[in-house]
Scaffold this motif. Structure first.
Motif, PDB file in Angstrom:
ATOM      1  N   GLU A  82       1.333  24.175   4.672  1.00 18.18           N
ATOM      2  CA  GLU A  82       2.396  23.183   4.836  1.00 18.18           C
ATOM      3  C   GLU A  82       3.775  24.003   4.827  1.00 18.18           C
ATOM      4  O   GLU A  82       4.544  23.172   5.505  1.00 18.18           O
ATOM      5  N   GLY A  83       3.904  25.228   4.562  1.00 18.40           N
ATOM      6  CA  GLY A  83       5.164  25.928   4.780  1.00 18.40           C
ATOM      7  C   GLY A  83       6.164  25.419   3.930  1.00 18.40           C
ATOM      8  O   GLY A  83       7.455  25.100   4.123  1.00 18.40           O
ATOM      9  N   LYS A  84       5.805  24.609   2.712  1.00 23.52           N
ATOM     10  CA  LYS A  84       6.527  24.080   1.831  1.00 23.52           C
ATOM     11  C   LYS A  84       6.813  24.894   0.497  1.00 23.52           C
ATOM     12  O   LYS A  84       5.939  25.537   0.015  1.00 23.52           O
ATOM     13  N   ALA A  85       8.042  24.745   0.206  1.00 17.73           N
ATOM     14  CA  ALA A  85       8.590  25.866  -1.240  1.00 17.73           C
ATOM     15  C   ALA A  85       7.693  25.321  -2.414  1.00 17.73           C
ATOM     16  O   ALA A  85       7.641  24.144  -2.726  1.00 17.73           O
ATOM     17  N   LEU A  86       6.929  26.168  -3.373  1.00 15.33           N
ATOM     18  CA  LEU A  86       6.218  25.608  -4.364  1.00 15.33           C
ATOM     19  C   LEU A  86       7.002  25.958  -5.594  1.00 15.33           C
ATOM     20  O   LEU A  86       7.028  25.115  -6.449  1.00 15.33           O
ATOM     21  N   SER A  87       7.514  27.215  -5.634  1.00 15.21           N
ATOM     22  CA  SER A  87       8.211  27.686  -6.889  1.00 15.21           C
ATOM     23  C   SER A  87       9.150  28.866  -6.587  1.00 15.21           C
ATOM     24  O   SER A  87       8.932  29.461  -5.459  1.00 15.21           O
ATOM     25  N   LEU A  88       9.969  28.886  -7.496  1.00 17.38           N
ATOM     26  CA  LEU A  88      10.827  30.066  -7.350  1.00 17.38           C
ATOM     27  C   LEU A  88      10.563  31.034  -8.377  1.00 17.38           C
ATOM     28  O   LEU A  88      10.310  30.695  -9.697  1.00 17.38           O
ATOM     29  N   TRP A  89      10.167  32.351  -7.961  1.00 17.45           N
ATOM     30  CA  TRP A  89       9.749  33.197  -9.100  1.00 17.45           C
ATOM     31  C   TRP A  89      10.232  34.478  -8.956  1.00 17.45           C
ATOM     32  O   TRP A  89      11.091  35.072  -8.139  1.00 17.45           O
ATOM     33  N   ARG A  90      10.081  35.411 -10.065  1.00 18.05           N
ATOM     34  CA  ARG A  90      10.572  36.678 -10.217  1.00 18.05           C
ATOM     35  C   ARG A  90       9.440  37.293 -11.346  1.00 18.05           C
ATOM     36  O   ARG A  90       9.058  36.719 -12.460  1.00 18.05           O
TER      37      ARG A  90
END
Length: 127
Positions: A47-55
């Motif tokens: 989908e090219g959609k943001a799923l999560s912000l990670w580090r």
């Protein structure tokens, strides 16, 4: 269009109830990421959609990892915003996302900024 803000601006915020209208677009996320050292966005390949912000962090010692997990849990409870956390002997990875928004929201930036500040306070943590 959401305006990118430095982490120090987010640290003073408190997580709140979020809806789908609060979801950040990929272009907004990319602009904001430029101000957040070490953080990345996980996207859906289909989908090219943001799923999560990670580090991820690699302090190398299990004692430091335990302290980081504890800090993450305390922050999550304080903000009532709970991440996905994985860890091993010498590493920890944290993923923030807002299910009610269907992706990344202000709450994720707030918690990412606060987590970075907490981890900088741990003397033995190296990123």
């Amino acid at each position: 269009m959401k305006t990118p803000r430095p982490p120090s601006d987010w640290e003073g915020e408190k997580c709140r109830h979020i809806t789908a209208k609060d979801q950040w677009s990929l272009s907004e996320i990319q602009a904001q990421l430029a101000l957040f050292d070490g953080w990345s966005v996980q996207t859906s390949a289909q989908e090219g959609k943001a799923l999560s912000l990670w580090r991820s962090w690699q302090p190398g010692q299990f004692g430091a990892v335990k302290a980081m997990v504890d800090c993450t849990c305390q922050l999550a409870d304080q903000e009532d915003h709970h991440p996905e956390v994985t860890f091993s002997y010498g590493a920890i990875e944290v993923h923030w996302s807002t299910h009610s928004a269907g992706g990344i929201s202000d709450n994720d930036w707030i918690c990412a900024a606060k987590l970075d500040r907490l981890f900088k306070g741990l003397n033995s943590v190296e990123t």
